[in-house]
Design a protein around this motif. Structure first.
Motif, short mmCIF file in Angstrom:
data_model
loop_
_atom_site.label_atom_id
_atom_site.label_comp_id
_atom_site.label_asym_id
_atom_site.label_seq_id
_atom_site.Cartn_x
_atom_site.Cartn_y
_atom_site.Cartn_z
N ASN A 180 -15.56 4.86 -28.34
CA ASN A 180 -14.26 4.91 -29.13
C ASN A 180 -13.71 3.85 -28.78
OD1 ASN A 180 -11.71 5.08 -29.94
ND2 ASN A 180 -11.74 7.35 -29.85
N PHE A 182 -11.13 2.45 -30.35
CA PHE A 182 -9.85 2.62 -30.44
C PHE A 182 -8.93 2.79 -29.03
CE2 PHE A 182 -5.83 4.55 -30.99
CZ PHE A 182 -4.88 3.66 -31.64
N SER A 183 -9.77 3.87 -28.10
CA SER A 183 -9.27 4.08 -26.89
C SER A 183 -9.90 3.18 -25.94
CB SER A 183 -9.49 5.57 -26.74
OG SER A 183 -10.85 5.89 -26.38
#
Length: 188
Positions: A180, A182-183
């Motif tokens: 991920n 984004f995280s």
């Protein structure tokens, strides 16, 4: 029985490789700082680059390393070499050392490991800095302002991580869907 032994050997080998990779920096993005400064923001950019490079260069096969989009382009391995060279400019800036044109003859695993280590060293120095302007890019007698680090080596290396990602899709070895970006974490 021979098949069972062979399967066990393969599993142990894969587990030890996975453990080695997880010990390299940037399996996940480190926790973010409590404060916003030029140093913490730039360190976070380098951390993001490290995370993207970690996954764009993970578990590449000979087919992956040899791939290039066209005859005029770089192979994936040559792109990794270029990202390594960029990481040297980034870390040398934070160490206040001049850059050299010396080329090292490194294989894929060494290039990957040294790139990630360079980025981690640079990010850690930047994270603690109150004044990033002190980290000039030095080529011989020429000192280039830190601003060029952002639009130069850092942005260029991120760009090339995107190329590696596309190359991996083309060779049928895409980045894990558990990553991920984004995280900066790996999904369970």
């Amino acid at each position: 029985m021979k098949h069972l032994v062979l399967i066990l050997i393969l599993l142990v080998t894969q587990l030890s490789c996975a453990q080695t990779d997880e010990k390299l920096p940037y399996y996940e993005v480190p926790e973010y700082s409590d404060k916003f400064t030029a140093g913490t923001m730039t360190a976070r950019m380098v951390d993001a680059l490290g995370f993207r490079f970690y996954w764009a260069s993970d578990s590449l096969t000979e087919k992956d390393l040899a791939y290039k989009a066209n005859d005029d382009g770089r192979t994936s391995l040559e792109t990794i070499q270029h990202i390594y060279d960029l990481s040297r400019v980034i870390v040398n800036s934070t160490l206040k050392q001049p850059n050299s044109k010396d080329k090292e003859d490194l294989g894929y695993s060494e290039l990957r490991s040294k790139t990630l280590q360079n980025l981690e060293i640079a990010a850690n120095i930047l994270r603690e800095s109150d004044d990033v302007s002190q980290f000039k890019i030095i080529f011989g007698e020429q000192e280039i302002p830190f601003w060029n680090q952002v639009n130069g080596p850092i942005a260029d290396a991120i760009w090339h991580c995107g190329q590696l990602s596309i190359y991996l899709r083309t060779t049928g070895n895409p980045i894990s869907s558990k990553v991920n970006f984004f995280s900066g974490k790996i999904k369970d």
